[in-house]
Design a protein around this motif. Structure first.
Motif, PDB file in Angstrom:
ATOM      1  N   PRO A 181      33.168  32.655  56.733  1.00  0.00           N
ATOM      2  CA  PRO A 181      33.935  31.417  56.587  1.00  0.00           C
ATOM      3  C   PRO A 181      35.432  31.652  56.785  1.00  0.00           C
ATOM      4  N   LEU A 182      36.101  30.652  57.358  1.00  0.00           N
ATOM      5  CA  LEU A 182      37.558  30.696  57.440  1.00  0.00           C
ATOM      6  C   LEU A 182      38.133  30.664  56.034  1.00  0.00           C
ATOM      7  N   ARG A 183      39.059  31.539  55.743  1.00  0.00           N
ATOM      8  CA  ARG A 183      39.718  31.585  54.437  1.00  0.00           C
ATOM      9  C   ARG A 183      41.099  30.941  54.585  1.00  0.00           C
ATOM     10  N   ILE A 184      41.235  29.733  54.071  1.00  0.00           N
ATOM     11  CA  ILE A 184      42.479  28.977  54.242  1.00  0.00           C
ATOM     12  C   ILE A 184      43.060  28.642  52.873  1.00  0.00           C
ATOM     13  N   GLY A 185      44.246  29.137  52.607  1.00  0.00           N
ATOM     14  CA  GLY A 185      44.937  28.819  51.370  1.00  0.00           C
ATOM     15  C   GLY A 185      45.697  27.514  51.503  1.00  0.00           C
ATOM     16  N   LEU A 186      45.732  26.740  50.425  1.00  0.00           N
ATOM     17  CA  LEU A 186      46.506  25.503  50.378  1.00  0.00           C
ATOM     18  C   LEU A 186      47.582  25.662  49.311  1.00  0.00           C
ATOM     19  N   ALA A 187      48.823  25.305  49.654  1.00  0.00           N
ATOM     20  CA  ALA A 187      49.921  25.556  48.716  1.00  0.00           C
ATOM     21  C   ALA A 187      51.110  24.664  49.018  1.00  0.00           C
ATOM     22  N   HIS A 188      52.025  24.583  48.059  1.00  0.00           N
ATOM     23  CA  HIS A 188      53.359  24.034  48.291  1.00  0.00           C
ATOM     24  C   HIS A 188      54.201  25.150  48.910  1.00  0.00           C
ATOM     25  N   ASP A 189      55.146  24.790  49.756  1.00  0.00           N
ATOM     26  CA  ASP A 189      55.914  25.836  50.431  1.00  0.00           C
ATOM     27  C   ASP A 189      56.755  26.650  49.455  1.00  0.00           C
ATOM     28  N   CYS A 190      57.052  26.106  48.269  1.00  0.00           N
ATOM     29  CA  CYS A 190      57.814  26.870  47.277  1.00  0.00           C
ATOM     30  C   CYS A 190      57.007  28.043  46.735  1.00  0.00           C
ATOM     31  N   GLN A 191      55.719  28.094  47.043  1.00  0.00           N
ATOM     32  CA  GLN A 191      54.878  29.205  46.591  1.00  0.00           C
ATOM     33  C   GLN A 191      54.877  30.367  47.586  1.00  0.00           C
ATOM     34  N   ARG A 192      55.662  30.263  48.617  1.00  0.00           N
ATOM     35  CA  ARG A 192      55.773  31.316  49.630  1.00  0.00           C
ATOM     36  C   ARG A 192      56.697  32.419  49.123  1.00  0.00           C
ATOM     37  N   SER A 193      56.202  33.633  49.053  1.00  0.00           N
ATOM     38  CA  SER A 193      57.008  34.767  48.609  1.00  0.00           C
ATOM     39  C   SER A 193      57.652  35.447  49.812  1.00  0.00           C
ATOM     40  N   THR A 194      58.958  35.661  49.748  1.00  0.00           N
ATOM     41  CA  THR A 194      59.639  36.353  50.838  1.00  0.00           C
ATOM     42  C   THR A 194      59.385  37.857  50.787  1.00  0.00           C
ATOM     43  N   ALA A 195      59.013  38.363  49.613  1.00  0.00           N
ATOM     44  CA  ALA A 195      58.680  39.780  49.457  1.00  0.00           C
ATOM     45  C   ALA A 195      57.166  39.954  49.489  1.00  0.00           C
ATOM     46  N   ALA A 196      56.724  41.130  49.889  1.00  0.00           N
ATOM     47  CA  ALA A 196      55.287  41.413  49.896  1.00  0.00           C
ATOM     48  C   ALA A 196      54.751  41.379  48.467  1.00  0.00           C
ATOM     49  N   LEU A 197      53.630  40.731  48.280  1.00  0.00           N
ATOM     50  CA  LEU A 197      53.019  40.655  46.957  1.00  0.00           C
ATOM     51  C   LEU A 197      52.216  41.926  46.660  1.00  0.00           C
ATOM     52  N   PRO A 198      52.183  42.352  45.402  1.00  0.00           N
ATOM     53  CA  PRO A 198      51.356  43.512  45.061  1.00  0.00           C
ATOM     54  C   PRO A 198      49.887  43.187  45.283  1.00  0.00           C
ATOM     55  N   HIS A 199      49.148  44.150  45.837  1.00  0.00           N
ATOM     56  CA  HIS A 199      47.727  43.930  46.072  1.00  0.00           C
ATOM     57  C   HIS A 199      46.999  45.263  46.072  1.00  0.00           C
ATOM     58  N   ASP A 200      45.679  45.171  46.081  1.00  0.00           N
ATOM     59  CA  ASP A 200      44.824  46.359  46.044  1.00  0.00           C
ATOM     60  C   ASP A 200      44.174  46.578  47.397  1.00  0.00           C
ATOM     61  N   PRO A 201      43.655  47.806  47.640  1.00  0.00           N
ATOM     62  CA  PRO A 201      43.055  48.096  48.952  1.00  0.00           C
ATOM     63  C   PRO A 201      41.887  47.175  49.303  1.00  0.00           C
TER      64      PRO A 201
END
Length: 238
Positions: A181-201
């Motif tokens: 399935p296509l994975r599509i996030g829905l958000a307000h643009d204020c939720q856009r992080s200019t820095a890389a978010l922490p994540h796991d492998p």
């Protein structure tokens, strides 16, 4: 469908988070989206729907999974309504207790415009107990809420890992990547992080995120959505 105790620690936090900085990020971005006036949130929801309409998303065959909106999340109601008008099979998630894994898992159940909804985990409306459960492999699109996202398509969620496990499962089960399935996030643009978010492998990037500002693509499949939207806009279609 079996629903766990919403106050259970193992249900809300099934595994320790190796990134404690995520808690501060969640507080920050939740505050940002909650600060948006209701009228602005509604305008953003309409704009996101128009972007998805222009992308040709609703031309894709198959079932679309959306979500019940809470806590300032981008409202998916216009998308659900359009799907119902098209007589498309639409689904909502339900958090279910997995005795095998001792944690909450997401199941997706078909819901129609006149179907009764029950009060589920966190007080969210969910399909009734007799709703049809849809296998993950039959979904063509997963519309996903989020707390924040970055330029790589990585998603910061609520912290339970529910959608992470869904992404891993459908990816592992798909014979080829294009069948997942296509994975599509829905958000307000204020939720856009200019820095890389922490994540796991094991975290998987979204194919695209749609905000009131437009569609941000993070994969070849996501770029097809943006190309389609750009072409339709250029020819005066919405």
């Amino acid at each position: 469908m079996a629903t766990p105790d919403a106050h259970s620690d193992s249900y809300l936090n099934p595994r320790p988070d190796p990134h404690p900085e995520k808690a501060a990020l969640r507080r920050h971005y939740r505050k940002l989206r909650r600060s948006l006036p209701v009228s602005v949130q509604q305008a953003h929801a309409r704009a996101v729907f128009r972007h998805l309409l222009a992308s040709g998303l609703f031309w894709r065959p198959g079932r679309i999974a959306a979500y019940a909106t809470a806590r300032g999340e981008l409202d998916a109601t216009p998308i659900l309504r359009h799907g119902w008008q098209q007589q498309r099979p639409m689904a909502l998630p339900v958090i279910e207790w997995s005795s095998r894994h001792r944690r909450g898992e997401l199941g997706f159940y078909r819901v129609g415009p006149n179907d009764p909804l029950a009060k589920g985990a966190f007080g969210l409306p969910t399909p009734a107990a007799d709703a049809d459960r849809l296998p993950l492999q039959t979904l063509s699109v997963l519309l996903v809420p989020l707390v924040a996202f970055d330029r790589f398509g990585m998603r910061l969620g609520q912290g339970g890992g529910y959608y992470d496990r869904v992404f891993a499962h459908v990816g592992d089960c798909a014979a080829v990547a294009s069948a997942a399935p296509l994975r599509i996030g829905l958000a307000h643009d204020c939720q856009r992080s200019t820095a890389a978010l922490p994540h796991d492998p094991w975290d998987r990037a979204l194919d695209a995120v749609v905000t009131e500002a437009g569609i941000s693509a993070f994969s070849a499949r996501g770029r097809r959505l943006t190309d389609q939207a750009r072409n339709r806009t250029a020819h005066g279609h919405t």
